[in-house]
Design a protein around this motif. Structure first.
Motif, mmCIF file in Angstrom:
data_model
loop_
_atom_site.group_PDB
_atom_site.id
_atom_site.type_symbol
_atom_site.label_atom_id
_atom_site.label_comp_id
_atom_site.label_asym_id
_atom_site.label_seq_id
_atom_site.Cartn_x
_atom_site.Cartn_y
_atom_site.Cartn_z
ATOM 1 N N ARG A 141 31.204 91.177 15.902
ATOM 2 C CA ARG A 141 30.683 91.264 17.264
ATOM 3 C C ARG A 141 29.779 90.084 17.601
ATOM 4 O O ARG A 141 29.487 89.832 18.754
ATOM 5 N N GLY A 142 29.281 89.380 16.580
ATOM 6 C CA GLY A 142 28.339 88.293 16.814
ATOM 7 C C GLY A 142 26.989 88.825 17.276
ATOM 8 O O GLY A 142 26.244 88.142 17.963
ATOM 9 N N ALA A 143 26.676 90.069 16.903
ATOM 10 C CA ALA A 143 25.431 90.715 17.316
ATOM 11 C C ALA A 143 24.945 91.602 16.174
ATOM 12 O O ALA A 143 25.631 91.770 15.163
ATOM 13 N N SER A 144 23.758 92.161 16.336
ATOM 14 C CA SER A 144 23.153 92.984 15.297
ATOM 15 C C SER A 144 23.149 94.457 15.676
ATOM 16 O O SER A 144 23.287 94.821 16.843
ATOM 17 N N ASP A 145 22.962 95.289 14.670
ATOM 18 C CA ASP A 145 22.766 96.724 14.851
ATOM 19 C C ASP A 145 21.401 97.081 14.268
ATOM 20 O O ASP A 145 20.972 96.482 13.276
ATOM 21 N N LEU A 146 20.743 98.053 14.852
ATOM 22 C CA LEU A 146 19.571 98.657 14.242
ATOM 23 C C LEU A 146 20.095 99.894 13.534
ATOM 24 O O LEU A 146 20.669 100.790 14.159
ATOM 25 N N VAL A 147 19.940 99.930 12.211
ATOM 26 C CA VAL A 147 20.463 101.016 11.398
ATOM 27 C C VAL A 147 19.296 101.846 10.886
ATOM 28 O O VAL A 147 18.291 101.301 10.421
ATOM 29 N N ILE A 148 19.422 103.176 10.986
ATOM 30 C CA ILE A 148 18.390 104.091 10.493
ATOM 31 C C ILE A 148 19.001 104.908 9.369
ATOM 32 O O ILE A 148 20.027 105.569 9.549
ATOM 33 N N LEU A 149 18.358 104.833 8.191
ATOM 34 C CA LEU A 149 18.821 105.527 7.001
ATOM 35 C C LEU A 149 17.811 106.583 6.581
ATOM 36 O O LEU A 149 16.600 106.368 6.734
ATOM 37 N N ALA A 150 18.281 107.694 6.036
ATOM 38 C CA ALA A 150 17.383 108.676 5.435
ATOM 39 C C ALA A 150 16.909 108.082 4.111
ATOM 40 O O ALA A 150 17.724 107.725 3.252
#
Length: 66
Positions: A25-34
């Motif tokens: 995508r050429g972009a970032s994700d904010l990932v939330i992990l337990a």
């Protein structure tokens, strides 16, 4: 960044938030992990419209203290 649960019962009771770059995508994700299931599937993933540079850092403060 680690965010403790509302009423933590252990040192790792909470969530880890991290930016992950998606080259397709050429972009970032904010990932939330337990934090107690770090290798499991993300609790949430938010697609950001831009790339967040690796090494970005800053401060997190409540909105009323900004």
């Amino acid at each position: 960044m680690f965010v403790a649960a509302a009423s933590p019962t252990a040192e790792d009771d909470g969530y880890v938030m991290a930016y992950v770059f998606d080259p397709e995508r050429g972009a970032s994700d904010l990932v939330i992990l337990a934090a107690q299931d770090f290798t499991g599937e993300p609790v949430a993933r938010m697609h950001l419209p831009v790339r967040v540079p690796l090494g970005l850092h800053g401060s997190w403060v409540p909105g009323d203290e900004g």
